[in-house]
Design a protein around this motif. Structure first.
Motif, PDB file in Angstrom:
ATOM      1  N   VAL A   5      37.831  38.666  41.071  1.00 25.49           N
ATOM      2  CA  VAL A   5      38.241  40.107  41.000  1.00 25.49           C
ATOM      3  C   VAL A   5      39.726  40.016  41.113  1.00 25.49           C
ATOM      4  O   VAL A   5      40.447  41.282  40.904  1.00 25.49           O
ATOM      5  CB  VAL A   5      37.425  41.168  41.905  1.00 25.49           C
ATOM      6  CG1 VAL A   5      36.043  41.079  41.335  1.00 25.49           C
ATOM      7  CG2 VAL A   5      37.565  40.552  43.259  1.00 25.49           C
ATOM      8  N   ALA A   6      40.383  39.153  42.006  1.00 24.38           N
ATOM      9  CA  ALA A   6      42.058  39.105  41.995  1.00 24.38           C
ATOM     10  C   ALA A   6      42.393  37.594  42.109  1.00 24.38           C
ATOM     11  O   ALA A   6      41.752  36.943  42.837  1.00 24.38           O
ATOM     12  CB  ALA A   6      42.383  39.997  43.297  1.00 24.38           C
ATOM     13  N   ILE A   7      43.611  37.255  41.487  1.00 21.46           N
ATOM     14  CA  ILE A   7      43.935  36.078  41.296  1.00 21.46           C
ATOM     15  C   ILE A   7      45.515  35.907  41.062  1.00 21.46           C
ATOM     16  O   ILE A   7      46.059  37.070  40.555  1.00 21.46           O
ATOM     17  CB  ILE A   7      43.104  35.081  40.396  1.00 21.46           C
ATOM     18  CG1 ILE A   7      43.236  33.598  40.563  1.00 21.46           C
ATOM     19  CG2 ILE A   7      43.414  35.484  39.044  1.00 21.46           C
ATOM     20  CD1 ILE A   7      42.567  32.567  39.935  1.00 21.46           C
ATOM     21  N   GLY A   8      46.277  35.161  41.576  1.00 23.19           N
ATOM     22  CA  GLY A   8      47.468  34.896  41.350  1.00 23.19           C
ATOM     23  C   GLY A   8      48.510  34.036  42.386  1.00 23.19           C
ATOM     24  O   GLY A   8      47.876  33.369  42.945  1.00 23.19           O
ATOM     25  N   GLY A   9      49.757  34.278  42.272  1.00 23.01           N
ATOM     26  CA  GLY A   9      50.492  33.392  43.185  1.00 23.01           C
ATOM     27  C   GLY A   9      51.838  33.671  42.992  1.00 23.01           C
ATOM     28  O   GLY A   9      52.701  33.552  43.780  1.00 23.01           O
ATOM     29  N   THR A  10      52.166  34.233  41.653  1.00 23.08           N
ATOM     30  CA  THR A  10      53.720  34.604  41.439  1.00 23.08           C
ATOM     31  C   THR A  10      53.800  35.671  41.218  1.00 23.08           C
ATOM     32  O   THR A  10      53.381  36.556  40.549  1.00 23.08           O
ATOM     33  CB  THR A  10      54.083  33.909  39.836  1.00 23.08           C
ATOM     34  OG1 THR A  10      53.516  32.398  39.875  1.00 23.08           O
ATOM     35  CG2 THR A  10      55.371  34.094  39.405  1.00 23.08           C
ATOM     36  N   PHE A  11      54.659  36.412  42.676  1.00 24.60           N
ATOM     37  CA  PHE A  11      54.995  37.857  42.523  1.00 24.60           C
ATOM     38  C   PHE A  11      56.289  37.788  43.352  1.00 24.60           C
ATOM     39  O   PHE A  11      56.743  36.890  43.940  1.00 24.60           O
ATOM     40  CB  PHE A  11      53.628  38.599  43.051  1.00 24.60           C
ATOM     41  CG  PHE A  11      53.354  37.986  44.577  1.00 24.60           C
ATOM     42  CD1 PHE A  11      54.008  38.415  45.735  1.00 24.60           C
ATOM     43  CD2 PHE A  11      52.473  36.783  44.579  1.00 24.60           C
ATOM     44  CE1 PHE A  11      53.437  37.953  46.912  1.00 24.60           C
ATOM     45  CE2 PHE A  11      51.954  36.408  46.070  1.00 24.60           C
ATOM     46  CZ  PHE A  11      52.491  37.215  46.814  1.00 24.60           C
ATOM     47  N   GLY A  12      56.614  39.112  43.710  1.00 24.28           N
ATOM     48  CA  GLY A  12      57.817  39.214  44.571  1.00 24.28           C
ATOM     49  C   GLY A  12      57.399  39.472  45.933  1.00 24.28           C
ATOM     50  O   GLY A  12      56.853  38.651  46.540  1.00 24.28           O
ATOM     51  N   TYR A  13      57.879  40.612  46.421  1.00 20.98           N
ATOM     52  CA  TYR A  13      57.398  40.992  47.927  1.00 20.98           C
ATOM     53  C   TYR A  13      55.940  41.365  48.070  1.00 20.98           C
ATOM     54  O   TYR A  13      55.360  41.113  49.033  1.00 20.98           O
ATOM     55  CB  TYR A  13      58.121  42.203  48.249  1.00 20.98           C
ATOM     56  CG  TYR A  13      59.661  41.700  48.564  1.00 20.98           C
ATOM     57  CD1 TYR A  13      60.222  41.155  49.726  1.00 20.98           C
ATOM     58  CD2 TYR A  13      60.730  42.108  47.530  1.00 20.98           C
ATOM     59  CE1 TYR A  13      61.280  40.991  50.041  1.00 20.98           C
ATOM     60  CE2 TYR A  13      61.971  41.917  47.672  1.00 20.98           C
ATOM     61  CZ  TYR A  13      62.422  41.195  48.881  1.00 20.98           C
ATOM     62  OH  TYR A  13      63.799  40.962  49.271  1.00 20.98           O
TER      63      TYR A  13
END
Length: 592
Positions: free
Chosen positions: A563-571
């Motif tokens: 339901v949520a996945i990632g790693g590349t973001f800012g703050y």
């Protein structure tokens, strides 16, 4: 009778004076040991030299060209240019590049001696030999540094500007809005501040020195020798140790079309008449004192994005600082830097902020990025050249991502070359980066002039910044188990997260900050499936957990769905999924 505060202040003053005395004693002894003690008089104006401390002198000409000379520094602090066979700019550049010649640190020897001529130059019958280099750094790029400005008056000429006008144009003592003091303080965020000298016959940092020699037909070198002789008479044998910088404002009429010059990694800079009052030349020549080399593009002087290029005959501008390589060397923004190299992350995706757009001492995206080639002496430096605030007058590459090359690992004097000026959608490729057999590509994804930043992607070879699949749909009833998987990057203490039930505003789970870098964690919690949830992950530095400082990733699973996945973001990054309603909820598509 002193109160406690007065006593402490008085004691600090005494300690400061003692330190200054020891500093003067050490420097005098140090130079005296380096320079041949048996300097015998040959004539009234000639001295036999055996050894001296090398200085590199760079003189800017009115046509935008320059000359580069080798000079000697005597035990008293006076400087003398060297002339003779083999001491040319090519020899100087070669030995500065290979590290054998360091201005203010290298000791030169003259096997058969050298004589000081009446024109202020040292004549040698052979090229001086590089004796040794001692690790003594005279220039500092932080703190308060005192500046004595010397207005030189000759029998036949004097500078066009008065002491008051000169002081105002350098220190802003009479309201001048843009000057050496104000611009350096702005560019450094008050890490480096130039203070007007005080003392005998000094007004607002300026003193007048009268010499007996006419300037008409004289070289600037011979005038400088006369000035330093008068300074020694006026302030004693240790005059050179009294202040951190000396700026000589010479009257018009000397030989040649020069406008100013400075010595690398030492205290002295020299100006031709009104050029003493122009802020760009002030910063350029003081920049040499701070051990900065030139900034070029197709030539040595034509990277006009910063002050180490050509200078301008303007009293109040242009307002700009230094390019990426010089800024890295100065270290004023070191809290907001990133380095891409083989021994660390070989990619970066995120913001690049202009130096005038944010406080470098506050955590945030990088202001400078170094692409470090461990197999080469040449590295690449990136900045976003935001044309706002104290950098609003930059003359080249406004509001673009600029890439320059330089040697010296960003720590010593090295000429830089501007190789790319990138707008949105542009990219620059470095073939076979660091002998890896792969190309390094720098791409500009977006530019925001209002915020003074750019979004950039830096990648070696084939990079996939989003290697994970998108969230999937799910169906569940009643309570559900939520599994949170997270792998940290190099800085685990920057990462925290929360899982919130939006229907009752309850935070059902949270995690971080973490202690172990590059480590996988698994958290499990239970919450109602008939509810809308939001998973939020935070990074206090603003560079996410992938892929600047590692390959961090997060993943949230429930009801056999991601339901949520990632790693590349800012703050921060949030993902909302589900809805408030009955337990037999239909299939829902999560939204990012």
């Amino acid at each position: 009778i002193y109160n406690k505060r007065s006593k402490r202040a008085h004691n600090r003053l005494i300690i400061k004076k003692i330190k200054m005395v020891f500093k003067q004693m050490f420097r005098t002894l140090y130079l005296a040991l380096l320079i041949f003690s048996d300097q015998t008089n040959v004539t009234a104006k000639q001295i036999l030299f055996k050894r001296c401390v090398a200085l590199v002198e760079v003189k800017m000409l009115q046509n935008g060209q320059h000359t580069k000379n080798l000079a000697c520094q005597s035990a008293s602090g006076a400087t003398f240019s060297i002339e003779g066979d083999g001491v040319d700019e090519a020899w100087i550049d070669e030995n500065m590049a290979n590290g054998k010649l360091a201005s203010g640190q290298t000791v030169l020897s003259f096997p058969h001696g050298a004589t000081l001529k009446s024109d202020g130059k040292i004549e040698s019958i052979e090229r001086p030999k590089i004796d040794r280099t001692v690790q003594v750094k005279l220039a500092s790029v932080e703190g308060e540094r005192t500046v004595l400005v010397v207005r030189v008056v000759a029998p036949d000429a004097e500078p066009s500007k008065s002491m008051k006008q000169i002081s105002d144009s350098i220190f802003g003592t009479d309201g001048d809005p843009i000057n050496l003091k104000s611009q350096i303080s702005a560019c450094s965020y008050n890490k480096l501040n130039f203070i007007p000298a005080t003392g005998y016959d000094i007004t607002d940092g300026v003193t007048t020195v009268n010499i007996d020699q006419n300037v008409a037909g004289s070289t600037d070198g011979s005038i400088k020798v006369a000035v330093e002789g008068q300074l020694q008479q006026k302030y004693g044998a240790n005059w050179f140790d009294n202040y951190d910088h000396f700026m000589y404002c010479l009257p018009p009429g000397t030989v040649g079309n020069w406008i100013g010059y400075g010595f690398y990694n030492t205290k002295v800079s020299v100006y031709n008449n009104n050029w003493c009052t122009f802020v760009s030349l002030q910063m350029h020549e003081i920049g040499h004192n701070l051990n900065l080399d030139h900034s070029g593009e197709t030539g040595e002087y034509d990277d006009k994005s910063g002050m180490m290029s050509v200078s301008y005959s303007q009293d109040d501008g242009p307002k700009m600082c230094f390019n990426a390589a010089k800024s890295w060397q100065l270290g004023w923004y070191e809290n907001r830097t990133r380095e891409v190299k083989q021994s660390g992350p070989m990619m970066y995706q995120g913001s690049l902020v202009g130096i005038s757009s944010d406080d470098p001492d506050v955590d945030g995206p990088p202001m400078l990025i170094k692409l470090n080639q461990l197999s080469s002496t040449t590295d690449y430096y990136l900045n976003f050249n935001s044309a706002k605030g104290f950098n609003s007058g930059t003359q080249e590459g406004k509001n673009k991502v600029l890439i320059v090359t330089a040697g010296g690992e960003g720590m010593g004097a090295s000429p830089s070359t501007l190789v790319a000026k990138l707008s949105k959608g542009n990219s620059y490729t470095i073939p076979n980066f660091d002998s890896t057999g792969q190309d390094m590509v720098v791409s500009v994804d977006d530019i925001n002039r209002n915020s003074g930043s750019a979004e950039v992607t830096i990648c070696l070879g084939d990079c996939n910044f989003n290697p994970t699949p998108s969230p999937t749909s799910f169906v569940c009833n009643g309570d559900a188990t939520f599994d949170i998987f997270l792998k940290t990057d190099r800085y685990p203490f920057e990462t925290t997260w929360t899982l919130k039930n939006n229907c009752n505003s309850e935070v059902v789970a949270s995690g971080g900050p973490y202690n172990a870098a590059y480590t996988s964690y698994h958290h499990q919690t239970t919450s109602s499936c008939s509810a809308e949830h939001t998973f939020t992950i935070n990074d206090t530095f603003g560079d996410g957990i992938c892929c600047n400082e590692g390959d961090g990733i997060y993943r949230v699973e429930t009801a056999n769905a991601i339901v949520a996945i990632g790693g590349t973001f800012g703050y921060s990054e949030s993902t909302t999924f589900g809805q408030c309603g009955p337990s037999n909820a239909p299939t829902l598509e999560p939204t990012l």
